[in-house]
Motif scaffolding. Structure first.
Motif, PDB file in Angstrom:
ATOM      1  N   ASP A  72       0.873  -1.176   0.000  1.00  0.00           N
ATOM      2  CA  ASP A  72       0.000   0.000   0.000  1.00  0.00           C
ATOM      3  C   ASP A  72       0.910   1.226   0.000  1.00  0.00           C
ATOM      4  OD1 ASP A  72      -1.561   2.244   0.880  1.00  0.00           O
ATOM      5  OD2 ASP A  72      -3.062   0.873   1.676  1.00  0.00           O
ATOM      6  N   ALA A  98       0.127   4.476   2.319  1.00  0.00           N
ATOM      7  CA  ALA A  98       0.338   4.145   3.728  1.00  0.00           C
ATOM      8  C   ALA A  98       1.824   3.955   4.019  1.00  0.00           C
ATOM      9  CB  ALA A  98      -0.445   2.887   4.102  1.00  0.00           C
ATOM     10  N   ASP A 153      -3.586   6.322  16.556  1.00  0.00           N
ATOM     11  CA  ASP A 153      -4.510   5.563  15.704  1.00  0.00           C
ATOM     12  C   ASP A 153      -4.030   5.528  14.257  1.00  0.00           C
ATOM     13  OD1 ASP A 153      -6.173   5.106  17.862  1.00  0.00           O
ATOM     14  OD2 ASP A 153      -7.545   6.742  17.388  1.00  0.00           O
ATOM     15  N   GLU A 154      -3.545   6.666  13.751  1.00  0.00           N
ATOM     16  CA  GLU A 154      -3.090   6.720  12.357  1.00  0.00           C
ATOM     17  C   GLU A 154      -1.848   5.865  12.145  1.00  0.00           C
ATOM     18  OE1 GLU A 154      -3.233  10.106   9.876  1.00  0.00           O
ATOM     19  OE2 GLU A 154      -4.251  11.316  11.378  1.00  0.00           O
ATOM     20  N   CYS A 155      -0.958   5.868  13.127  1.00  0.00           N
ATOM     21  CA  CYS A 155       0.244   5.035  13.020  1.00  0.00           C
ATOM     22  C   CYS A 155      -0.144   3.563  12.942  1.00  0.00           C
ATOM     23  CB  CYS A 155       1.154   5.303  14.223  1.00  0.00           C
ATOM     24  SG  CYS A 155       2.643   4.289  14.257  1.00  0.00           S
ATOM     25  N   GLU A 156      -1.037   3.154  13.822  1.00  0.00           N
ATOM     26  CA  GLU A 156      -1.477   1.762  13.821  1.00  0.00           C
ATOM     27  C   GLU A 156      -2.193   1.418  12.516  1.00  0.00           C
ATOM     28  OE1 GLU A 156      -4.611  -0.889  16.387  1.00  0.00           O
ATOM     29  OE2 GLU A 156      -3.147   0.324  17.515  1.00  0.00           O
ATOM     30  N   LYS A 157      -2.999   2.332  12.027  1.00  0.00           N
ATOM     31  CA  LYS A 157      -3.711   2.112  10.761  1.00  0.00           C
ATOM     32  C   LYS A 157      -2.729   1.925   9.614  1.00  0.00           C
ATOM     33  CE  LYS A 157      -7.040   4.351   7.652  1.00  0.00           C
ATOM     34  NZ  LYS A 157      -7.876   5.574   7.436  1.00  0.00           N
ATOM     35  N   ALA A 158      -1.666   2.745   9.583  1.00  0.00           N
ATOM     36  CA  ALA A 158      -0.662   2.624   8.521  1.00  0.00           C
ATOM     37  C   ALA A 158       0.054   1.282   8.603  1.00  0.00           C
ATOM     38  CB  ALA A 158       0.335   3.772   8.607  1.00  0.00           C
ATOM     39  N   ARG A 217      -1.137  -1.499   9.771  1.00  0.00           N
ATOM     40  CA  ARG A 217      -2.064  -2.535   9.297  1.00  0.00           C
ATOM     41  C   ARG A 217      -2.156  -2.552   7.773  1.00  0.00           C
ATOM     42  NH1 ARG A 217      -5.318  -4.684  13.288  1.00  0.00           N
ATOM     43  NH2 ARG A 217      -5.311  -3.565  15.282  1.00  0.00           N
ATOM     44  N   ALA A 218      -2.096  -1.356   7.163  1.00  0.00           N
ATOM     45  CA  ALA A 218      -2.195  -1.279   5.704  1.00  0.00           C
ATOM     46  C   ALA A 218      -0.933  -1.804   5.030  1.00  0.00           C
ATOM     47  CB  ALA A 218      -2.457   0.166   5.276  1.00  0.00           C
ATOM     48  N   LYS A 258      -0.394  -8.032  13.099  1.00  0.00           N
ATOM     49  CA  LYS A 258      -1.259  -7.260  13.982  1.00  0.00           C
ATOM     50  C   LYS A 258      -0.434  -6.308  14.849  1.00  0.00           C
ATOM     51  CE  LYS A 258      -4.934  -7.680  17.416  1.00  0.00           C
ATOM     52  NZ  LYS A 258      -5.754  -8.626  18.227  1.00  0.00           N
TER      53      LYS A 258
END
Length: 243
Positions: free
Chosen positions: A52, A55, A93-98, A100-101, A107
């Protein structure tokens, strides 16, 4: 309790231990037993062409600022950790989202530290995804992007800038005084700052600002300032303050 299927939050409450610590212990235990998430996915997202890119560009910026990769003795798989201030839950939250992407088969989890969180993810592909890793501090060694990384940054420059600002930058309100009709008046205006000890990382930041048409000034050897009204407005449109 965890091996028996208990939820992290339930174990944390039972033992009065932060849930982030419980999550970290669980991942360490699974790593020692060869059960790390992502073990069944043998291919690298970069090498197999499934990465991605937006991300990754953002996560690369975070890594260059506040990230590190380590493989503790006894663990088969390294981890990437990005340190995020506890006062910015949106950034966490954004760091974790990136993560995951970029690594959809792995995880991420959060480890609580004093005043901050380490957002971590295990993967055996980290060496390939972040070839800038090396011994010693980043500002004490050469940092440069591989051609494939530079191509991603060129295609997604604002994600990269946003990651760098979210790690080692800020949006702040500056002020100055002027004499108007003999009276001293105070003026306030927003500006962006980026601070890093590595001249190589500063160059990557300013080169990318040049690419998107944002004017900047170097306040000193480690500080970059964006203060012109039009440029701040452009940064607000694509980056914005940390939250």
């Amino acid at each position: 309790m965890l091996r028996g299927g208990a939820r992290n939050a339930d174990v944390a409450r039972e033992l009065s231990i932060p849930v982030g610590t419980i999550g970290s212990w669980k991942h360490h235990d699974r790593a020692r037993r060869g059960e790390c998430p992502g073990r069944i996915h043998a291919t690298c997202p970069h090498c197999d062409g499934t990465l991605d890119n937006p991300a990754y560009s953002y996560l690369l910026g975070l890594y260059l600022g506040d990230g590190y990769i380590i493989q503790p003795k006894g663990l088969r798989v390294p981890w990437l950790a990005v340190t995020c201030g506890a006062t910015y839950p949106g950034l966490i939250d954004e760091c974790e989202k990136a993560m995951r992407a970029v690594l959809p088969h792995n995880k991420p989890f959060r480890a609580r530290k004093q005043g901050c969180y380490d957002v971590k993810v295990y993967s055996k592909h980290l060496w390939c995804l972040f070839p800038q890793h090396g011994s010693g501090r980043k500002h004490e060694r050469k940092i440069s992007l591989e051609p494939w990384q530079q191509a991603i940054v060129d295609a997604h420059p604002w994600d990269f800038i946003r990651g760098l600002i979210h790690s080692d930058g800020c949006r702040m309100t500056n002020w100055a005084t002027r004499l108007v009709s003999g009276e001293k008046k105070r003026y306030e205006y927003p500006r962006y700052f980026f601070t890093n000890k590595s001249t190589d990382i500063i160059r990557l930041f300013t080169d990318t600002l040049d690419a998107v048409g944002v004017a900047w000034k170097q306040a000193n050897s480690r500080n970059i300032s964006v203060a012109r009204k039009a440029d701040v407005a452009l940064m607000d449109q694509h980056v914005g303050p940390k939250y």
